[in-house]
Design an enzyme around this catalytic site. Structure first.
Site, PDB file in Angstrom:
ATOM      1  N   HIS A  74       0.848  -1.197   0.000  1.00  0.00           N
ATOM      2  CA  HIS A  74       0.000   0.000   0.000  1.00  0.00           C
ATOM      3  C   HIS A  74       0.886   1.250   0.000  1.00  0.00           C
ATOM      4  O   HIS A  74       1.817   1.344   0.798  1.00  0.00           O
ATOM      5  CB  HIS A  74      -0.901   0.022   1.242  1.00  0.00           C
ATOM      6  CG  HIS A  74      -2.044  -0.953   1.167  1.00  0.00           C
ATOM      7  ND1 HIS A  74      -3.220  -0.777   1.841  1.00  0.00           N
ATOM      8  CD2 HIS A  74      -2.182  -2.109   0.473  1.00  0.00           C
ATOM      9  CE1 HIS A  74      -4.032  -1.787   1.585  1.00  0.00           C
ATOM     10  NE2 HIS A  74      -3.420  -2.614   0.759  1.00  0.00           N
ATOM     11  N   TYR A 203      -8.769   5.286   7.996  1.00  0.00           N
ATOM     12  CA  TYR A 203      -8.854   5.631   9.414  1.00  0.00           C
ATOM     13  C   TYR A 203      -9.905   6.735   9.527  1.00  0.00           C
ATOM     14  O   TYR A 203      -9.705   7.837   9.007  1.00  0.00           O
ATOM     15  CB  TYR A 203      -7.513   6.163   9.930  1.00  0.00           C
ATOM     16  CG  TYR A 203      -6.439   5.098  10.110  1.00  0.00           C
ATOM     17  CD1 TYR A 203      -5.672   4.643   9.045  1.00  0.00           C
ATOM     18  CD2 TYR A 203      -6.188   4.554  11.372  1.00  0.00           C
ATOM     19  CE1 TYR A 203      -4.694   3.681   9.219  1.00  0.00           C
ATOM     20  CE2 TYR A 203      -5.202   3.589  11.550  1.00  0.00           C
ATOM     21  CZ  TYR A 203      -4.458   3.154  10.475  1.00  0.00           C
ATOM     22  OH  TYR A 203      -3.491   2.203  10.648  1.00  0.00           O
ATOM     23  N   PRO A 295      -3.092   0.046  19.189  1.00  0.00           N
ATOM     24  CA  PRO A 295      -2.845  -0.432  17.815  1.00  0.00           C
ATOM     25  C   PRO A 295      -3.063   0.603  16.708  1.00  0.00           C
ATOM     26  O   PRO A 295      -2.745   0.327  15.549  1.00  0.00           O
ATOM     27  CB  PRO A 295      -3.846  -1.589  17.662  1.00  0.00           C
ATOM     28  CG  PRO A 295      -4.912  -1.330  18.670  1.00  0.00           C
ATOM     29  CD  PRO A 295      -4.257  -0.604  19.799  1.00  0.00           C
ATOM     30  N   LYS A 299       2.142  -0.181  15.143  1.00  0.00           N
ATOM     31  CA  LYS A 299       3.586  -0.164  15.443  1.00  0.00           C
ATOM     32  C   LYS A 299       4.101  -1.373  16.232  1.00  0.00           C
ATOM     33  O   LYS A 299       5.304  -1.639  16.240  1.00  0.00           O
ATOM     34  CB  LYS A 299       3.939   1.100  16.248  1.00  0.00           C
ATOM     35  CG  LYS A 299       3.871   2.371  15.481  1.00  0.00           C
ATOM     36  CD  LYS A 299       5.084   2.574  14.596  1.00  0.00           C
ATOM     37  CE  LYS A 299       4.759   3.294  13.324  1.00  0.00           C
ATOM     38  NZ  LYS A 299       4.689   2.525  12.129  1.00  0.00           N
ATOM     39  N   TYR A 387       4.449   6.459   9.989  1.00  0.00           N
ATOM     40  CA  TYR A 387       3.606   5.312   9.653  1.00  0.00           C
ATOM     41  C   TYR A 387       4.391   4.246   8.879  1.00  0.00           C
ATOM     42  O   TYR A 387       4.267   3.056   9.172  1.00  0.00           O
ATOM     43  CB  TYR A 387       2.388   5.786   8.846  1.00  0.00           C
ATOM     44  CG  TYR A 387       1.296   4.745   8.786  1.00  0.00           C
ATOM     45  CD1 TYR A 387       0.375   4.611   9.820  1.00  0.00           C
ATOM     46  CD2 TYR A 387       1.195   3.881   7.708  1.00  0.00           C
ATOM     47  CE1 TYR A 387      -0.614   3.646   9.783  1.00  0.00           C
ATOM     48  CE2 TYR A 387       0.203   2.912   7.651  1.00  0.00           C
ATOM     49  CZ  TYR A 387      -0.696   2.802   8.696  1.00  0.00           C
ATOM     50  OH  TYR A 387      -1.667   1.835   8.663  1.00  0.00           O
TER      51      TYR A 387
HETATM   52  P1  FAD Z   1       3.622 -11.682  21.368  1.00  0.00           P
HETATM   53  O1  FAD Z   1       3.162 -11.679  19.961  1.00  0.00           O
HETATM   54  O2  FAD Z   1       2.645 -11.428  22.452  1.00  0.00           O
HETATM   55  O3  FAD Z   1       4.332 -13.081  21.620  1.00  0.00           O
HETATM   56  C1  FAD Z   1       4.682 -13.533  22.917  1.00  0.00           C
HETATM   57  C2  FAD Z   1       4.662 -15.043  22.936  1.00  0.00           C
HETATM   58  O4  FAD Z   1       5.131 -15.496  24.221  1.00  0.00           O
HETATM   59  C3  FAD Z   1       3.249 -15.613  22.765  1.00  0.00           C
HETATM   60  O5  FAD Z   1       3.235 -16.576  21.742  1.00  0.00           O
HETATM   61  C4  FAD Z   1       2.933 -16.196  24.149  1.00  0.00           C
HETATM   62  O6  FAD Z   1       2.113 -17.338  24.066  1.00  0.00           O
HETATM   63  C5  FAD Z   1       4.310 -16.541  24.666  1.00  0.00           C
HETATM   64  N1  FAD Z   1       4.381 -16.603  26.137  1.00  0.00           N
HETATM   65  C6  FAD Z   1       3.746 -15.813  27.048  1.00  0.00           C
HETATM   66  N2  FAD Z   1       4.059 -16.177  28.295  1.00  0.00           N
HETATM   67  C7  FAD Z   1       4.900 -17.230  28.180  1.00  0.00           C
HETATM   68  C8  FAD Z   1       5.563 -18.044  29.131  1.00  0.00           C
HETATM   69  N3  FAD Z   1       5.410 -17.842  30.446  1.00  0.00           N
HETATM   70  N4  FAD Z   1       6.351 -19.042  28.683  1.00  0.00           N
HETATM   71  C9  FAD Z   1       6.520 -19.258  27.351  1.00  0.00           C
HETATM   72  N5  FAD Z   1       5.913 -18.513  26.408  1.00  0.00           N
HETATM   73  C10 FAD Z   1       5.124 -17.502  26.813  1.00  0.00           C
HETATM   74  N6  FAD Z   1       1.483  -4.337  15.363  1.00  0.00           N
HETATM   75  C11 FAD Z   1       1.925  -3.874  14.183  1.00  0.00           C
HETATM   76  O7  FAD Z   1       3.145  -3.668  14.047  1.00  0.00           O
HETATM   77  N7  FAD Z   1       1.102  -3.632  13.109  1.00  0.00           N
HETATM   78  C12 FAD Z   1      -0.236  -3.807  13.220  1.00  0.00           C
HETATM   79  O8  FAD Z   1      -0.964  -3.625  12.228  1.00  0.00           O
HETATM   80  C13 FAD Z   1      -0.763  -4.256  14.469  1.00  0.00           C
HETATM   81  N8  FAD Z   1      -2.075  -4.465  14.615  1.00  0.00           N
HETATM   82  C14 FAD Z   1      -2.547  -5.056  15.767  1.00  0.00           C
HETATM   83  C15 FAD Z   1      -3.896  -5.325  15.846  1.00  0.00           C
HETATM   84  C16 FAD Z   1      -4.380  -5.937  16.991  1.00  0.00           C
HETATM   85  C17 FAD Z   1      -5.848  -6.230  17.054  1.00  0.00           C
HETATM   86  C18 FAD Z   1      -3.504  -6.292  18.052  1.00  0.00           C
HETATM   87  C19 FAD Z   1      -4.021  -6.993  19.293  1.00  0.00           C
HETATM   88  C20 FAD Z   1      -2.156  -6.019  17.971  1.00  0.00           C
HETATM   89  C21 FAD Z   1      -1.670  -5.395  16.833  1.00  0.00           C
HETATM   90  N9  FAD Z   1      -0.303  -5.110  16.689  1.00  0.00           N
HETATM   91  C22 FAD Z   1       0.159  -4.558  15.540  1.00  0.00           C
HETATM   92  C23 FAD Z   1       0.628  -5.428  17.782  1.00  0.00           C
HETATM   93  C24 FAD Z   1       1.349  -6.773  17.597  1.00  0.00           C
HETATM   94  O9  FAD Z   1       0.416  -7.813  17.395  1.00  0.00           O
HETATM   95  C25 FAD Z   1       2.226  -7.067  18.825  1.00  0.00           C
HETATM   96  O10 FAD Z   1       2.956  -5.928  19.150  1.00  0.00           O
HETATM   97  C26 FAD Z   1       3.186  -8.239  18.568  1.00  0.00           C
HETATM   98  O11 FAD Z   1       2.504  -9.464  18.586  1.00  0.00           O
HETATM   99  C27 FAD Z   1       4.312  -8.292  19.627  1.00  0.00           C
HETATM  100  O12 FAD Z   1       5.127  -9.397  19.387  1.00  0.00           O
HETATM  101  P2  FAD Z   1       5.915 -10.089  20.589  1.00  0.00           P
HETATM  102  O13 FAD Z   1       6.661 -11.213  19.971  1.00  0.00           O
HETATM  103  O14 FAD Z   1       6.653  -9.069  21.344  1.00  0.00           O
HETATM  104  O15 FAD Z   1       4.788 -10.616  21.581  1.00  0.00           O
HETATM  105  C1  DHB Z   2      -4.568  -3.350  11.169  1.00  0.00           C
HETATM  106  C2  DHB Z   2      -4.333  -3.189  12.517  1.00  0.00           C
HETATM  107  C3  DHB Z   2      -3.955  -1.961  12.983  1.00  0.00           C
HETATM  108  O1  DHB Z   2      -3.712  -1.783  14.294  1.00  0.00           O
HETATM  109  C4  DHB Z   2      -3.819  -0.880  12.130  1.00  0.00           C
HETATM  110  O2  DHB Z   2      -3.477   0.333  12.626  1.00  0.00           O
HETATM  111  C5  DHB Z   2      -4.046  -1.054  10.783  1.00  0.00           C
HETATM  112  C6  DHB Z   2      -4.423  -2.298  10.294  1.00  0.00           C
HETATM  113  C7  DHB Z   2      -4.985  -4.688  10.682  1.00  0.00           C
HETATM  114  O3  DHB Z   2      -5.212  -5.569  11.517  1.00  0.00           O
HETATM  115  O4  DHB Z   2      -5.094  -4.871   9.468  1.00  0.00           O
END
Ligand code: FAD
Ligand code: DHB
Length: 394
Positions: A74, A203, A295, A299, A387
């Site tokens: 995009h 948005y 979200p 980021k 962004y």
């Molecule tokens: P997590 O993905 O939370 O991974 C942590 C892992 O550790 C999990 O698999 C968990 O099961 C495991 N764990 C937890 N506790 C333990 C334990 N005690 N022992 C062993 N394993 C454990 N980010 C973006 O950049 N772009 C987006 O568009 C975006 N949109 C989002 C939309 C939504 C609806 C949501 C909820 C989040 C969004 N995010 C987005 C944020 C993004 O999903 C998270 O920031 C990302 O998953 C972080 O990655 P992580 O590996 O740090 O943590």
């Molecule tokens: C999506 C999630 C976000 O948090 C965002 O800012 C844009 C798109 C998505 O899930 O597609």
């Protein structure tokens, strides 16, 4: 049973898996411990937007083939308010940088497949993970896997276990500072079987609250609306969700939302959170374990990628040149980018949502901010630059 590895990684999310892959490329062995099953990790729906730097890194690692085929590039986003859409031409404003829509669980499938091909361990369904001796030169992780109690000796531990993990609480309260905000609203997210309603993300700010139109594929659309964070999803019928979307997205030129069956819906709360420092002894936190952004700015995953890139560089310099300065600077290096993203995400969230206690003055300020963003090239460039993502060495 006793095991040994160079870097023990807790959590197989984007941070933990990518760290393991980056370390392997430098010849550093790791062991990733995940409490959930691989099926659960590969099917949990979360992020969608990958920054240019994340995309480039995946390509560099040879992990971008499916993303290139199935993801969508995009070059702009739409800000919609007062019933009118305004395009922010991301690529034009950032020397050609762009974002890719490719779901987090697809990224994770690609990472897991690559991790399983390399040497080292990736264990799912581990239980009772506990950290010990983290301020010594040989920290341990104790855990149960397939009914066996395992003692994993490491040189370093990477806490990549997300916001609800165990790693962060191993840092003594006396040395950590926590910063945070909770927001008086959440997002109700849905997956809808329908064709896309737009070529780029929308948005939308309206008197009824925020809405976001995103996409997953030509057949599946992802959308969000602002809601009460404490509401129960059972209170939201599909008809109510559709009405909510249509009210918030309505335009003066009668733009139409393409609709179809809603196949998944859930509510998530929103918070901003940072812990400082992100390191204690030989424990290094990365990703959501150390910081959360609402979200709205897309980021979170991208910040996790930047953290593990810095951590890999610091660990590589330690193993290859016995340098400890980059490990010592890890937290400071990451926090500069993290706080920028915290500000951007807070700003996007505060500008685009209706606050339960707002008044006409506050609403006029939000509108003035949105007008400025779409009318001033400098303001639009600032949004675009944040962004698509700042350079890794920012
Ligand atoms: P997590 O993905 O939370 O991974 C942590 C892992 O550790 C999990 O698999 C968990 O099961 C495991 N764990 C937890 N506790 C333990 C334990 N005690 N022992 C062993 N394993 C454990 N980010 C973006 O950049 N772009 C987006 O568009 C975006 N949109 C989002 C939309 C939504 C609806 C949501 C909820 C989040 C969004 N995010 C987005 C944020 C993004 O999903 C998270 O920031 C990302 O998953 C972080 O990655 P992580 O590996 O740090 O943590
Ligand atoms: C999506 C999630 C976000 O948090 C965002 O800012 C844009 C798109 C998505 O899930 O597609």
């Amino acid at each position: 049973m006793n095991m040994r590895t160079q870097v023990g990684i807790i959590g197989a999310g984007p941070a933990g898996l990518l760290l393991s892959l980056l370390l392997a490329r430098e010849g550093i062995e790791s062991c990733v411990l995940e409490s959930r099953s691989s099926e659960e990790v590969e099917t949990t729906i979360r992020a969608g937007v990958l920054e240019q730097g994340t995309v480039d890194l995946m390509m560099e690692l040879g992990l971008g083939e499916r993303m290139q085929r199935e993801g969508a590039v995009h070059h702009g986003i739409e800000l919609r308010f007062d019933g009118e859409g305004h395009r922010i031409p991301l690529s034009e404003l950032t020397n050609g940088r762009a974002i890719v829509l490719y779901p987090q669980h697809e990224v994770l499938k690609d990472f897991i497949a690559a991790c399983l091909k390399q040497e080292g361990h990736l264990l799912f369904n581990v239980k009772d993970v506990q950290l010990s001796d983290i301020s010594s030169h040989q920290p341990h992780i104790h855990f149960i896997h397939e009914n066996e109690l395992i003692d994993l000796r490491c040189d370093f531990i990477a806490g990549c276990d997300g916001f609800h993990g165990v790693s962060r609480s191993s840092i003594p309260d006396t040395v950590q500072r926590v910063f945070g905000r909770t927001y008086p609203f959440g997002w109700l997210g849905i997956l809808m079987q329908a064709p896309p309603s737009a070529n780029e993300l929308i948005y939308a700010y309206s008197e009824h609250g925020f809405a976001l139109v995103s996409t997953r594929s030509p057949e599946l659309q992802r959308m969000y609306i602002q809601c009460d964070p404490h509401d129960d999803i059972a209170n939201w019928s599909d008809a109510m969700i559709l009405e909510g979307l249509q009210l918030r997205l309505a335009t003066i030129d009668n733009w139409q939302l393409h609709i179809g069956p809603i196949i998944q819906k859930s509510i998530l709360a929103m918070r901003s959170f940072v812990i400082e420092p992100m390191q204690y002894g030989r424990l290094f936190l990365a990703g959501d374990a150390a910081h959360i952004v609402p979200p709205t700015g897309a980021k979170g995953l991208n910040l996790a990628v930047a953290d593990v890139r810095h951590l890999t560089h610091a660990l590589t310099q330690f193993y290859q040149k016995k340098r400890t300065d980059l490990l010592e600077a890890y937290s400071t290096t990451c926090l500069r980018r993290i706080w920028r993203a915290e500000h951007f995400s807070w700003w996007m969230t505060s500008t685009l949502h209706r606050f339960p206690d707002d008044d006409p003055f506050q609403q006029r300020l939000q509108r003035a901010q949105l007008e400025h963003t779409v009318r001033s090239r400098a303001a639009a460039t600032s949004l675009a630059e944040n962004y698509v993502g700042l350079p890794f060495d920012w």
